[in-house]
Design a protein around this motif. Structure first.
Motif, PDB file in Angstrom:
ATOM      1  N   GLN A 230       0.827  -1.204   0.000  1.00  0.00           N
ATOM      2  CA  GLN A 230       0.000   0.000   0.000  1.00  0.00           C
ATOM      3  C   GLN A 230       0.862   1.254   0.000  1.00  0.00           C
ATOM      4  O   GLN A 230       0.530   2.253  -0.646  1.00  0.00           O
ATOM      5  N   VAL A 231       1.965   1.212   0.725  1.00  0.00           N
ATOM      6  CA  VAL A 231       2.870   2.363   0.759  1.00  0.00           C
ATOM      7  C   VAL A 231       3.514   2.554  -0.607  1.00  0.00           C
ATOM      8  O   VAL A 231       3.627   3.688  -1.104  1.00  0.00           O
ATOM      9  N   ALA A 232       3.935   1.460  -1.234  1.00  0.00           N
ATOM     10  CA  ALA A 232       4.518   1.563  -2.570  1.00  0.00           C
ATOM     11  C   ALA A 232       3.507   2.129  -3.563  1.00  0.00           C
ATOM     12  O   ALA A 232       3.863   2.923  -4.454  1.00  0.00           O
ATOM     13  N   ALA A 233       2.237   1.752  -3.409  1.00  0.00           N
ATOM     14  CA  ALA A 233       1.196   2.308  -4.280  1.00  0.00           C
ATOM     15  C   ALA A 233       1.049   3.809  -4.051  1.00  0.00           C
ATOM     16  O   ALA A 233       0.843   4.577  -4.994  1.00  0.00           O
ATOM     17  N   MET A 234       1.168   4.252  -2.786  1.00  0.00           N
ATOM     18  CA  MET A 234       1.092   5.671  -2.486  1.00  0.00           C
ATOM     19  C   MET A 234       2.240   6.428  -3.138  1.00  0.00           C
ATOM     20  O   MET A 234       2.059   7.555  -3.632  1.00  0.00           O
ATOM     21  N   VAL A 235       3.416   5.833  -3.147  1.00  0.00           N
ATOM     22  CA  VAL A 235       4.557   6.457  -3.824  1.00  0.00           C
ATOM     23  C   VAL A 235       4.252   6.630  -5.306  1.00  0.00           C
ATOM     24  O   VAL A 235       4.513   7.696  -5.896  1.00  0.00           O
ATOM     25  N   ALA A 236       3.689   5.584  -5.940  1.00  0.00           N
ATOM     26  CA  ALA A 236       3.350   5.670  -7.361  1.00  0.00           C
ATOM     27  C   ALA A 236       2.323   6.774  -7.623  1.00  0.00           C
ATOM     28  O   ALA A 236       2.421   7.505  -8.617  1.00  0.00           O
ATOM     29  N   VAL A 237       1.350   6.906  -6.725  1.00  0.00           N
ATOM     30  CA  VAL A 237       0.347   7.964  -6.862  1.00  0.00           C
ATOM     31  C   VAL A 237       1.009   9.337  -6.770  1.00  0.00           C
ATOM     32  O   VAL A 237       0.712  10.252  -7.558  1.00  0.00           O
ATOM     33  N   CYS A 238       1.883   9.505  -5.799  1.00  0.00           N
ATOM     34  CA  CYS A 238       2.582  10.794  -5.648  1.00  0.00           C
ATOM     35  C   CYS A 238       3.362  11.132  -6.907  1.00  0.00           C
ATOM     36  O   CYS A 238       3.365  12.293  -7.361  1.00  0.00           O
ATOM     37  N   GLU A 239       4.042  10.158  -7.474  1.00  0.00           N
ATOM     38  CA  GLU A 239       4.821  10.401  -8.691  1.00  0.00           C
ATOM     39  C   GLU A 239       3.925  10.828  -9.846  1.00  0.00           C
ATOM     40  O   GLU A 239       4.256  11.769 -10.588  1.00  0.00           O
ATOM     41  N   LYS A 240       2.779  10.162  -9.985  1.00  0.00           N
ATOM     42  CA  LYS A 240       1.854  10.513 -11.075  1.00  0.00           C
ATOM     43  C   LYS A 240       1.264  11.906 -10.875  1.00  0.00           C
ATOM     44  O   LYS A 240       1.132  12.681 -11.835  1.00  0.00           O
ATOM     45  N   LEU A 241       0.914  12.233  -9.645  1.00  0.00           N
ATOM     46  CA  LEU A 241       0.332  13.545  -9.379  1.00  0.00           C
ATOM     47  C   LEU A 241       1.373  14.659  -9.548  1.00  0.00           C
ATOM     48  O   LEU A 241       1.054  15.733 -10.068  1.00  0.00           O
ATOM     49  N   GLU A 242       2.588  14.412  -9.132  1.00  0.00           N
ATOM     50  CA  GLU A 242       3.646  15.412  -9.352  1.00  0.00           C
ATOM     51  C   GLU A 242       3.845  15.672 -10.836  1.00  0.00           C
ATOM     52  O   GLU A 242       3.968  16.834 -11.266  1.00  0.00           O
ATOM     53  N   LEU A 243       3.851  14.629 -11.609  1.00  0.00           N
ATOM     54  CA  LEU A 243       4.001  14.780 -13.060  1.00  0.00           C
ATOM     55  C   LEU A 243       2.804  15.513 -13.643  1.00  0.00           C
ATOM     56  O   LEU A 243       2.948  16.437 -14.454  1.00  0.00           O
ATOM     57  N   GLY A 244       1.607  15.123 -13.214  1.00  0.00           N
ATOM     58  CA  GLY A 244       0.396  15.723 -13.763  1.00  0.00           C
ATOM     59  C   GLY A 244       0.232  17.187 -13.420  1.00  0.00           C
ATOM     60  O   GLY A 244      -0.297  17.967 -14.230  1.00  0.00           O
ATOM     61  N   TYR A 245       0.664  17.579 -12.242  1.00  0.00           N
ATOM     62  CA  TYR A 245       0.508  18.967 -11.800  1.00  0.00           C
ATOM     63  C   TYR A 245       1.781  19.796 -11.955  1.00  0.00           C
ATOM     64  O   TYR A 245       1.825  20.947 -11.514  1.00  0.00           O
ATOM     65  N   GLY A 246       2.793  19.216 -12.557  1.00  0.00           N
ATOM     66  CA  GLY A 246       4.017  19.966 -12.802  1.00  0.00           C
ATOM     67  C   GLY A 246       4.800  20.289 -11.545  1.00  0.00           C
ATOM     68  O   GLY A 246       5.464  21.324 -11.478  1.00  0.00           O
ATOM     69  N   LEU A 247       4.733  19.405 -10.552  1.00  0.00           N
ATOM     70  CA  LEU A 247       5.436  19.613  -9.296  1.00  0.00           C
ATOM     71  C   LEU A 247       6.804  18.945  -9.343  1.00  0.00           C
ATOM     72  O   LEU A 247       7.004  17.940 -10.027  1.00  0.00           O
ATOM     73  N   SER A 248       7.731  19.483  -8.587  1.00  0.00           N
ATOM     74  CA  SER A 248       9.063  18.890  -8.517  1.00  0.00           C
ATOM     75  C   SER A 248       8.987  17.506  -7.873  1.00  0.00           C
ATOM     76  O   SER A 248       8.175  17.259  -6.981  1.00  0.00           O
ATOM     77  N   THR A 249       9.850  16.624  -8.325  1.00  0.00           N
ATOM     78  CA  THR A 249       9.910  15.285  -7.761  1.00  0.00           C
ATOM     79  C   THR A 249      10.210  15.357  -6.262  1.00  0.00           C
ATOM     80  O   THR A 249      11.126  16.060  -5.833  1.00  0.00           O
ATOM     81  N   GLY A 250       9.400  14.653  -5.478  1.00  0.00           N
ATOM     82  CA  GLY A 250       9.579  14.653  -4.028  1.00  0.00           C
ATOM     83  C   GLY A 250       8.765  15.692  -3.295  1.00  0.00           C
ATOM     84  O   GLY A 250       8.821  15.763  -2.058  1.00  0.00           O
ATOM     85  N   THR A 251       7.994  16.502  -4.042  1.00  0.00           N
ATOM     86  CA  THR A 251       7.167  17.529  -3.388  1.00  0.00           C
ATOM     87  C   THR A 251       6.138  16.898  -2.455  1.00  0.00           C
ATOM     88  O   THR A 251       5.909  17.394  -1.347  1.00  0.00           O
ATOM     89  N   LEU A 252       5.512  15.826  -2.905  1.00  0.00           N
ATOM     90  CA  LEU A 252       4.443  15.196  -2.132  1.00  0.00           C
ATOM     91  C   LEU A 252       5.029  14.190  -1.148  1.00  0.00           C
ATOM     92  O   LEU A 252       5.740  13.259  -1.537  1.00  0.00           O
ATOM     93  N   THR A 253       4.739  14.395   0.117  1.00  0.00           N
ATOM     94  CA  THR A 253       5.192  13.497   1.172  1.00  0.00           C
ATOM     95  C   THR A 253       3.991  13.040   1.988  1.00  0.00           C
ATOM     96  O   THR A 253       2.912  13.644   1.923  1.00  0.00           O
ATOM     97  N   PHE A 254       4.185  11.994   2.750  1.00  0.00           N
ATOM     98  CA  PHE A 254       3.042  11.475   3.502  1.00  0.00           C
ATOM     99  C   PHE A 254       3.482  10.867   4.822  1.00  0.00           C
ATOM    100  O   PHE A 254       4.644  10.501   5.027  1.00  0.00           O
ATOM    101  N   GLU A 255       2.498  10.791   5.723  1.00  0.00           N
ATOM    102  CA  GLU A 255       2.640  10.095   7.003  1.00  0.00           C
ATOM    103  C   GLU A 255       1.925   8.755   6.905  1.00  0.00           C
ATOM    104  O   GLU A 255       0.901   8.634   6.227  1.00  0.00           O
ATOM    105  N   ILE A 256       2.459   7.779   7.584  1.00  0.00           N
ATOM    106  CA  ILE A 256       1.845   6.454   7.646  1.00  0.00           C
ATOM    107  C   ILE A 256       1.209   6.287   9.015  1.00  0.00           C
ATOM    108  O   ILE A 256       1.873   6.463  10.040  1.00  0.00           O
TER     109      ILE A 256
END
Length: 378
Positions: free
Chosen positions: A162-188
């Motif tokens: 599930q955490v790996a899936a969250m990483v994939a989601v963050c990568e897709k959203l960063e690409l889609g919204y033009g955000l720098s890689t690593g912008t999106l972080t999360f707490e578990i």
């Protein structure tokens, strides 16, 4: 001497991969301020979060707060909430898509309009099958409406996939919204025993951090979901139950020196009702906050404005009670003085970190050393 330069080089080669692992996985404490709490506000009640300080002060006056402290009152007037989490999970519940879509847009607008706490984010629903698509839609809509920095809270995590899936989601959203890689972080959120011990008997928390690929900023313990899943009767579910202490000890060991911060959970005994009930709830919360701090959990959850006075009173007392001793020990360490305590460099870092935390939350105005010196020691 029996070892040659060739032997040194050989041993360096043997350990090169492990050296790289240590640098990547254990970079040390995360730089910067850590909030002392996270306040969870259901998305449909977010309108009132800016009134929490006023409500807290009023409750103190109405019920004769037992730990009067001008600094606590000043904190509640200036910065009552350090970390705000807009809750679309348990606090919000299950609504139809149109309702939750509207709540997401409204929450983003509220946050854009006016003062905000220094830290904030949103808790989406879990990645369990029943709520996964709604969690993804909420996160996507929120990003579309609010692109300032914020933290995502991923609840009820049950395994690294599930955490790996969250990483994939963050990568897709960063690409889609033009955000720098690593912008999106999360707490578990550690709310299920399977997040601590997997079905095959292996420990799970460390693999959760690994699966996050550097995006996990915190591990948050979920008092009531975890206790219930472990079979603890409702009357005995608590931050200080043995099942909670075990889970949090595992979390602490897994997160040590990784830069992933820890947060304890909450107490649902709220300071509401008559004076006797309010004081009992304050006493309980004050004791539990102090207990967490003494165990190295410097953050926790607050669920009600009236919990803020006891949060800050306990936190301020914790740092003030130990301030003088910490300053003396750190001076002796830096001056290489003989004393009854033989401190190591790691302890000096802990002393500096302790004093910095006291400064950051407002408990201390004088930490005995310049902030820059304390920061350099960590």
């Amino acid at each position: 001497m029996r070892l040659s330069d060739h032997d040194y080089t050989e041993i360096d080669g043997r350990l090169a991969a492990h050296d790289a692992l240590l640098r990547a996985r254990y970079p040390g404490e995360r730089a910067g301020r850590q909030p002392v709490h996270t306040v969870y506000v259901p998305a449909d009640k977010l309108d009132g979060f800016r009134d929490w300080g006023t409500i807290a002060l009023s409750t103190m006056d109405q019920h004769d707060f037992p730990w009067p402290d001008p600094a606590v009152r000043a904190k509640l007037a200036r910065e009552p909430i350090e970390d705000l989490r807009v809750d679309f999970e348990d606090g919000y519940g299950i609504r139809d898509d149109a309702q939750e879509d509207a709540a997401v847009r409204k929450a983003a607008a509220i946050l854009r309009d006016g003062p905000r706490p220094p830290f904030l984010g949103l808790r989406i629903k879990s990645f369990e099958a029943a709520t996964r698509h709604r969690a993804l839609r909420t996160l996507d809509l929120f990003l579309d409406a609010y692109q300032d920095l914020f933290t995502i809270t991923l609840p009820k995590v049950s395994g690294p996939v599930q955490v790996a899936a969250m990483v994939a989601v963050c990568e897709k959203l960063e690409l889609g919204y033009g955000l720098s890689t690593g912008t999106l972080t999360f707490e578990i959120q550690i709310e299920l025993p399977s997040a601590v011990l997997a079905a095959d008997g292996t420990a799970t928390v460390a693999p959760l951090i690994t699966a996050a690929d550097g995006r996990c900023t915190g591990l948050h313990y979920g008092t009531y979901d975890y206790s219930a899943a472990a079979g603890v009767a409702a009357a005995y579910q608590s931050m200080e139950h043995p099942v909670a202490d075990y889970a949090k000890a595992v979390m602490q060991a897994a997160a040590a020196q990784t830069g992933v911060r820890l947060s304890d959970g909450s107490t649902n005994i709220l300071p509401v009702g008559d004076r006797e009930d309010v004081h009992a709830a304050w006493q309980l919360h004050h004791r539990l906050v102090r207990r967490s701090l003494e165990r190295g959990y410097y953050q926790g959850w607050d669920l009600h404005p009236a919990q803020l006075p006891s949060r800050y009173a306990a936190t301020y007392a914790f740092f003030r009670d130990g301030r003088d001793a910490a300053v003396t020990r750190l001076h002796r360490y830096l001056d290489r003085q003989d004393s009854g305590i033989m401190d190591e460099p790691a302890t000096a870092r802990a002393l500096a970190g302790y004093l910095l935390r006291g400064l950051d939350c407002g408990a201390l105005t004088d930490a005995g050393f310049p902030r820059e010196q304390l920061t350099a020691l960590i």
